[in-house]
Design a protein around this motif. Sequence first.
Motif, PDB file in Angstrom:
ATOM      1  N   GLY A 180       5.979  -5.828  -7.698  1.00  0.00           N
ATOM      2  CA  GLY A 180       5.519  -7.126  -8.194  1.00  0.00           C
ATOM      3  C   GLY A 180       6.676  -8.049  -8.542  1.00  0.00           C
ATOM      4  O   GLY A 180       6.664  -9.233  -8.186  1.00  0.00           O
ATOM      5  N   VAL A 181       7.670  -7.509  -9.216  1.00  0.00           N
ATOM      6  CA  VAL A 181       8.850  -8.316  -9.566  1.00  0.00           C
ATOM      7  C   VAL A 181       9.563  -8.771  -8.298  1.00  0.00           C
ATOM      8  O   VAL A 181       9.967  -9.947  -8.192  1.00  0.00           O
ATOM      9  N   TYR A 182       9.694  -7.879  -7.323  1.00  0.00           N
ATOM     10  CA  TYR A 182      10.375  -8.233  -6.068  1.00  0.00           C
ATOM     11  C   TYR A 182       9.652  -9.364  -5.348  1.00  0.00           C
ATOM     12  O   TYR A 182      10.284 -10.293  -4.825  1.00  0.00           O
ATOM     13  N   LEU A 183       8.327  -9.298  -5.319  1.00  0.00           N
ATOM     14  CA  LEU A 183       7.554 -10.302  -4.570  1.00  0.00           C
ATOM     15  C   LEU A 183       7.455 -11.631  -5.306  1.00  0.00           C
ATOM     16  O   LEU A 183       7.376 -12.687  -4.661  1.00  0.00           O
ATOM     17  N   GLY A 206       0.813  -1.215   0.000  1.00  0.00           N
ATOM     18  CA  GLY A 206       0.000   0.000   0.000  1.00  0.00           C
ATOM     19  C   GLY A 206       0.842   1.259   0.000  1.00  0.00           C
ATOM     20  O   GLY A 206       0.551   2.219  -0.725  1.00  0.00           O
ATOM     21  N   PHE A 207       1.915   1.247   0.795  1.00  0.00           N
ATOM     22  CA  PHE A 207       2.758   2.441   0.876  1.00  0.00           C
ATOM     23  C   PHE A 207       3.593   2.618  -0.389  1.00  0.00           C
ATOM     24  O   PHE A 207       3.655   3.714  -0.959  1.00  0.00           O
ATOM     25  N   ALA A 208       4.240   1.530  -0.831  1.00  0.00           N
ATOM     26  CA  ALA A 208       5.162   1.636  -1.966  1.00  0.00           C
ATOM     27  C   ALA A 208       4.433   1.903  -3.279  1.00  0.00           C
ATOM     28  O   ALA A 208       4.959   2.606  -4.151  1.00  0.00           O
ATOM     29  N   VAL A 209       3.235   1.376  -3.424  1.00  0.00           N
ATOM     30  CA  VAL A 209       2.539   1.459  -4.713  1.00  0.00           C
ATOM     31  C   VAL A 209       1.535   2.610  -4.761  1.00  0.00           C
ATOM     32  O   VAL A 209       1.367   3.235  -5.816  1.00  0.00           O
ATOM     33  N   LEU A 210       0.872   2.922  -3.648  1.00  0.00           N
ATOM     34  CA  LEU A 210      -0.196   3.922  -3.686  1.00  0.00           C
ATOM     35  C   LEU A 210       0.108   5.190  -2.890  1.00  0.00           C
ATOM     36  O   LEU A 210       0.096   6.288  -3.437  1.00  0.00           O
ATOM     37  N   PHE A 211       0.375   5.031  -1.588  1.00  0.00           N
ATOM     38  CA  PHE A 211       0.498   6.201  -0.727  1.00  0.00           C
ATOM     39  C   PHE A 211       1.828   6.925  -0.933  1.00  0.00           C
ATOM     40  O   PHE A 211       1.871   8.164  -1.019  1.00  0.00           O
ATOM     41  N   GLY A 212       2.924   6.188  -1.015  1.00  0.00           N
ATOM     42  CA  GLY A 212       4.238   6.786  -1.217  1.00  0.00           C
ATOM     43  C   GLY A 212       4.308   7.613  -2.504  1.00  0.00           C
ATOM     44  O   GLY A 212       4.750   8.769  -2.477  1.00  0.00           O
ATOM     45  N   PRO A 213       3.885   7.058  -3.646  1.00  0.00           N
ATOM     46  CA  PRO A 213       3.881   7.858  -4.874  1.00  0.00           C
ATOM     47  C   PRO A 213       3.033   9.121  -4.770  1.00  0.00           C
ATOM     48  O   PRO A 213       3.405  10.162  -5.322  1.00  0.00           O
ATOM     49  N   LEU A 214       1.902   9.041  -4.054  1.00  0.00           N
ATOM     50  CA  LEU A 214       1.065  10.232  -3.903  1.00  0.00           C
ATOM     51  C   LEU A 214       1.810  11.320  -3.129  1.00  0.00           C
ATOM     52  O   LEU A 214       1.799  12.497  -3.516  1.00  0.00           O
ATOM     53  N   LEU A 215       2.474  10.926  -2.047  1.00  0.00           N
ATOM     54  CA  LEU A 215       3.240  11.890  -1.264  1.00  0.00           C
ATOM     55  C   LEU A 215       4.336  12.535  -2.108  1.00  0.00           C
ATOM     56  O   LEU A 215       4.536  13.756  -2.060  1.00  0.00           O
ATOM     57  N   GLU A 216       5.046  11.721  -2.878  1.00  0.00           N
ATOM     58  CA  GLU A 216       6.145  12.250  -3.678  1.00  0.00           C
ATOM     59  C   GLU A 216       5.648  13.124  -4.826  1.00  0.00           C
ATOM     60  O   GLU A 216       6.281  14.139  -5.159  1.00  0.00           O
ATOM     61  N   GLU A 217       4.526  12.768  -5.421  1.00  0.00           N
ATOM     62  CA  GLU A 217       3.977  13.612  -6.487  1.00  0.00           C
ATOM     63  C   GLU A 217       3.533  14.965  -5.936  1.00  0.00           C
ATOM     64  O   GLU A 217       3.738  16.004  -6.564  1.00  0.00           O
ATOM     65  N   VAL A 218       2.929  14.958  -4.750  1.00  0.00           N
ATOM     66  CA  VAL A 218       2.530  16.224  -4.121  1.00  0.00           C
ATOM     67  C   VAL A 218       3.767  17.064  -3.806  1.00  0.00           C
ATOM     68  O   VAL A 218       3.804  18.273  -4.061  1.00  0.00           O
TER      69      VAL A 218
END
Length: 238
Positions: free
Chosen positions: A231-234, A77-89
């Motif tokens: 996805g590749v990592y997992l 959730g953090f790496a794929v959704l929330f983290g990118p949102l924070l960085e884009e903001v």
Amino acid sequence: MSTRELLIDFLSFLRRPNTEKSTETPKQGLGYTFRLWLCLFVFIIFGGALLDSLIDIPMHDRFEEVMEQIGIFGFIGFAVLFGPLLEEVAFRLAMRFRLRNVIIGVLAFTAYMTQAAFPIAENISPQGPMYLYIFSGLLLALFLFSCLKYQTRVAHWWTARFPVVFYIASVAFAAIHIFNFEEFPLRVILLAPLITLPQFVLGLGMGYLRMRFGFWYGYFFHVLNNGFAVGVYLLLPQ
């Protein structure tokens, strides 16, 4: 636009970043976003392989460490959704000048950069973090005061000097990823531009999409990229 035309427009934008916005439909914008990500991803893979054959570039993977701290679902959730949102903001919301967006974006940018610099300030001096927070706070207060009091002038400067704004944000986005390293030996410091080169290239793509099509297209690019990496990592055996 064909993929060729998209890449030509992208490279033209990089030569002279501008605030021109496309009139393409949302569906077309999403298609361009995916195609640009795919092209840049292939470029990074082959370019990275070439660089790695010439120079042993240090790599640091904190996936496992973060997963142990917040669990696999929290990590996704953090790496794929929330983290990118924070960085884009923090790094791209303020690119197109609107007072609200600039205030929110610069607040997030200052918080991001200050937090990243905290360990360095702590190592320099016990009072280092305090001085860092004071310095960041004063710069932020000065900038916000200027925006509120001289909004028209700041907006004009922001637009007229947009290439400067764009590349400062893009370099800062790449540079922030060097703090994935917990220690900074001389080799890491000297190779920092090469270590963060993939993030710089991706940041250019996200900045282009943010300006051409809108904020959420850059975010979708970011989600796509991080989602593929996670996805590749997992899926691949470690």
